[in-house]
Design a protein around this motif. Sequence first.
Motif, PDB file in Angstrom:
ATOM      1  N   THR A   1       0.817  -1.216   0.000  1.00 18.17           N
ATOM      2  CA  THR A   1       0.000   0.000   0.000  1.00 18.17           C
ATOM      3  C   THR A   1       0.846   1.259   0.000  1.00 18.17           C
ATOM      4  O   THR A   1       0.601   2.192  -0.773  1.00 18.17           O
ATOM      5  CB  THR A   1      -0.944   0.034   1.213  1.00 18.17           C
ATOM      6  OG1 THR A   1      -1.487  -1.250   1.444  1.00 18.17           O
ATOM      7  CG2 THR A   1      -2.073   1.019   0.983  1.00 18.17           C
TER       8      THR A   1
ATOM      9  N   LYS B   1       1.931   8.089   7.998  1.00 17.12           N
ATOM     10  CA  LYS B   1       1.108   7.108   8.712  1.00 17.12           C
ATOM     11  C   LYS B   1       1.221   5.732   8.062  1.00 17.12           C
ATOM     12  O   LYS B   1       0.362   5.315   7.288  1.00 17.12           O
ATOM     13  CB  LYS B   1      -0.351   7.570   8.745  1.00 17.12           C
ATOM     14  CG  LYS B   1      -0.553   8.840   9.557  1.00 17.12           C
ATOM     15  CD  LYS B   1      -2.030   9.216   9.640  1.00 17.12           C
ATOM     16  CE  LYS B   1      -2.230  10.449  10.501  1.00 17.12           C
ATOM     17  NZ  LYS B   1      -3.658  10.832  10.584  1.00 17.12           N
TER      18      LYS B   1
ATOM     19  N   SER C   1       1.599   1.742   8.972  1.00 21.84           N
ATOM     20  CA  SER C   1       1.448   0.791  10.062  1.00 21.84           C
ATOM     21  C   SER C   1       2.657  -0.136  10.112  1.00 21.84           C
ATOM     22  O   SER C   1       3.451  -0.192   9.163  1.00 21.84           O
ATOM     23  CB  SER C   1       0.176  -0.029   9.858  1.00 21.84           C
ATOM     24  OG  SER C   1       0.355  -0.936   8.787  1.00 21.84           O
TER      25      SER C   1
ATOM     26  N   GLN D   1       1.048  -1.171   5.714  1.00 26.06           N
ATOM     27  CA  GLN D   1      -0.202  -0.721   5.117  1.00 26.06           C
ATOM     28  C   GLN D   1      -0.549   0.692   5.597  1.00 26.06           C
ATOM     29  O   GLN D   1      -0.072   1.158   6.616  1.00 26.06           O
ATOM     30  CB  GLN D   1      -1.340  -1.677   5.445  1.00 26.06           C
ATOM     31  CG  GLN D   1      -1.197  -3.038   4.782  1.00 26.06           C
ATOM     32  CD  GLN D   1      -2.473  -3.854   4.902  1.00 26.06           C
ATOM     33  OE1 GLN D   1      -3.566  -3.311   4.813  1.00 26.06           O
ATOM     34  NE2 GLN D   1      -2.324  -5.148   5.095  1.00 26.06           N
ATOM     35  N   LEU D   2      -1.408   1.340   4.830  1.00 21.83           N
ATOM     36  CA  LEU D   2      -1.825   2.693   5.143  1.00 21.83           C
ATOM     37  C   LEU D   2      -3.291   2.715   5.567  1.00 21.83           C
ATOM     38  O   LEU D   2      -4.005   1.723   5.453  1.00 21.83           O
ATOM     39  CB  LEU D   2      -1.647   3.602   3.922  1.00 21.83           C
ATOM     40  CG  LEU D   2      -0.257   3.663   3.285  1.00 21.83           C
ATOM     41  CD1 LEU D   2      -0.256   4.676   2.152  1.00 21.83           C
ATOM     42  CD2 LEU D   2       0.796   4.016   4.307  1.00 21.83           C
ATOM     43  N   GLU D   3      -3.730   3.901   6.022  1.00 22.98           N
ATOM     44  CA  GLU D   3      -5.142   4.096   6.301  1.00 22.98           C
ATOM     45  C   GLU D   3      -5.907   4.134   4.984  1.00 22.98           C
ATOM     46  O   GLU D   3      -5.316   4.307   3.913  1.00 22.98           O
ATOM     47  CB  GLU D   3      -5.334   5.390   7.078  1.00 22.98           C
ATOM     48  CG  GLU D   3      -4.874   6.613   6.319  1.00 22.98           C
ATOM     49  CD  GLU D   3      -4.926   7.888   7.133  1.00 22.98           C
ATOM     50  OE1 GLU D   3      -4.708   8.957   6.542  1.00 22.98           O
ATOM     51  OE2 GLU D   3      -5.180   7.803   8.343  1.00 22.98           O
ATOM     52  N   PRO D   4      -7.227   3.961   5.006  1.00 23.64           N
ATOM     53  CA  PRO D   4      -8.023   3.995   3.764  1.00 23.64           C
ATOM     54  C   PRO D   4      -7.897   5.334   3.048  1.00 23.64           C
ATOM     55  O   PRO D   4      -7.397   6.311   3.607  1.00 23.64           O
ATOM     56  CB  PRO D   4      -9.458   3.755   4.267  1.00 23.64           C
ATOM     57  CG  PRO D   4      -9.283   3.074   5.583  1.00 23.64           C
ATOM     58  CD  PRO D   4      -8.045   3.647   6.182  1.00 23.64           C
TER      59      PRO D   4
ATOM     60  N   SER E   1      -8.394   9.003   1.667  1.00 26.50           N
ATOM     61  CA  SER E   1      -8.886  10.172   2.385  1.00 26.50           C
ATOM     62  C   SER E   1      -8.909  11.375   1.442  1.00 26.50           C
ATOM     63  O   SER E   1      -8.086  11.470   0.527  1.00 26.50           O
ATOM     64  CB  SER E   1      -7.963  10.472   3.575  1.00 26.50           C
ATOM     65  OG  SER E   1      -8.156  11.789   4.064  1.00 26.50           O
TER      66      SER E   1
ATOM     67  N   ASP F   1      -5.554  13.025   0.883  1.00 29.31           N
ATOM     68  CA  ASP F   1      -4.469  12.361   0.162  1.00 29.31           C
ATOM     69  C   ASP F   1      -3.923  13.226  -0.963  1.00 29.31           C
ATOM     70  O   ASP F   1      -4.631  14.077  -1.527  1.00 29.31           O
ATOM     71  CB  ASP F   1      -4.961  11.042  -0.443  1.00 29.31           C
ATOM     72  CG  ASP F   1      -5.166   9.953   0.609  1.00 29.31           C
ATOM     73  OD1 ASP F   1      -4.652  10.107   1.735  1.00 29.31           O
ATOM     74  OD2 ASP F   1      -5.835   8.950   0.282  1.00 29.31           O
TER      75      ASP F   1
ATOM     76  N   VAL G   1      -7.340  -2.577   2.485  1.00 30.23           N
ATOM     77  CA  VAL G   1      -7.131  -1.179   2.121  1.00 30.23           C
ATOM     78  C   VAL G   1      -7.343  -1.068   0.618  1.00 30.23           C
ATOM     79  O   VAL G   1      -6.522  -1.523  -0.175  1.00 30.23           O
ATOM     80  CB  VAL G   1      -5.725  -0.693   2.507  1.00 30.23           C
ATOM     81  CG1 VAL G   1      -5.548   0.778   2.115  1.00 30.23           C
ATOM     82  CG2 VAL G   1      -5.489  -0.876   3.999  1.00 30.23           C
TER      83      VAL G   1
ATOM     84  N   LYS H   1      -6.319   3.120  -2.166  1.00 30.52           N
ATOM     85  CA  LYS H   1      -5.343   4.109  -1.689  1.00 30.52           C
ATOM     86  C   LYS H   1      -4.405   4.494  -2.823  1.00 30.52           C
ATOM     87  O   LYS H   1      -3.785   3.638  -3.458  1.00 30.52           O
ATOM     88  CB  LYS H   1      -4.538   3.529  -0.530  1.00 30.52           C
ATOM     89  CG  LYS H   1      -3.686   4.549   0.216  1.00 30.52           C
ATOM     90  CD  LYS H   1      -4.531   5.535   0.997  1.00 30.52           C
ATOM     91  CE  LYS H   1      -3.669   6.417   1.903  1.00 30.52           C
ATOM     92  NZ  LYS H   1      -4.493   7.374   2.665  1.00 30.52           N
TER      93      LYS H   1
END
Length: 495
Positions: free
Chosen positions: A142, A156, A158, A162-165, A167, A170, A203, A206
């Motif tokens: 990701t 950000k 993890s 992986q990243l956050e969904p 946004s 972005d 995810v 992204k």
Amino acid sequence: MLSFKGFPAKDLCDSHLVASRRSFLRVGSCGMLGLSLPDLLKLQSASGAESTVGSPLATGGPGWGKAKSIILVYLQGGPSHLDLWDPKENVPDNVASIFKPISTKIPGVKFTENLPKLAQINDQFTMIRSMSYTPNGLFNHTAAIYQMMTGYTTDKVSPSGQLEPPSPKDFPNFGSNIVKMRPLEEPMLPFVMLPRPLQESNVVGKGGTAGFLGKSFDPYTLYPSGDDLDMNKMDRIKIDDLKLRPEVFSVRLQRRAKLRDLLNAQMPAINQAVESFELDEYYDRALSLIVSGRARDAFELSEETDATRDQYGRNTFGQSCLLARRLVEAGTRVVEVIWPKVANSDNHSWDHHKDLSKRMKNQSAPMLDSGLSALITDLDQRGMLDDTLVVAVGEFGRSPQRGVSTSGNNNSDDGRDHWPYCYTAVMAGAGIRRGYVHGKSDKTASAPLEDPVHPAELLATIYHSFGIHPETIVYNHLNQPRELVKGAAVTRLFS
């Protein structure tokens, strides 16, 4: 299903943020009597004018402004360069590919036996054998996809990489930037992504959106129903959103437009008030997109001969490449063909942590070989390669040593882990040199020996090809100035 996304919401604190689902317009299904679609076109025009800073940046040079369109063949999952187009000989057994090297059209340049068709046309494209970057922490799919698609990394990440969904904050996908700065002047979909979204585990998407540019610059997505292993899903493309409703035929719709003009003629004060918005122009463009059938016709793969469809490959990837050619031929600016399998998965995926010898030979490589070779050849024969840029690349390569762990994943003796330090990309068209190999990897394809190219530089080269300076300024969700990408175009790739 294709959809035109709504424009910025007025009921949010930040006007640039996305609208609610109520503001989405599905072409051909609703909004025929209103001005939603024209307003969308007006929004795109106004947004494009307001958030780009004009500056005396240096322009020109080899390849500048050659491209009118781009097809990105995105090999999500990370293909092994050693087992495709950068094999090494006289290396330890755990480094060497199990596949035999074969000669290509370029003397001294070898591919593996997995790419016999591409080996016969590599005098038509450039290979970059020195793609490279050093990850910030543990870089899995990701984070690497986001960097490749936007030119930026994110803080950000993890522990798994992986990243956050997705946004609204972005950075935009490069395709969104292109269609914002090089808008179409004809009734066609500007940016299409198919046949599936970018994805690692849960995810989804992204790096595949317009981010802070706003929903109106998102790609139009075509994701046919069916499992990723369903090779016939492209035969079930649904384009109902681009069709007129049965009760609204084109003549009747055009009469409505004339009626609207008559009503406006009786309202001079209102006309004068909105004159600067050129509402008629945007209404006409919306009407043209629906009535002309240009976008709708582009999706009719059945119009192609059986021989052509066979040449591309009767599978999701091959038919997606063929559809990409049809879309560009009809006027689409950006098409992103995403490898039709989730990044971190087995069976047809490029994520070869195990069973590489079987999966590469019988699944992923034959589809790539047929689809990409047919796309480049077809574009060339039609004269479209002159102004259509083709790029094939993944988020990274695979580890030189089989069976080792470089990303926290388990790998069998017949598997390779993620490797961002050295891999290969392919470019063709729009002035890109033919039969050229840029850069060179070391003895084990572990690192570049010459001319390393960062993903940001690859994106800068794409922008340069469209006559867009990579340092052009756009404003993010906080109204802060940001460069399109922090990298310089590699102009040596152009003839």
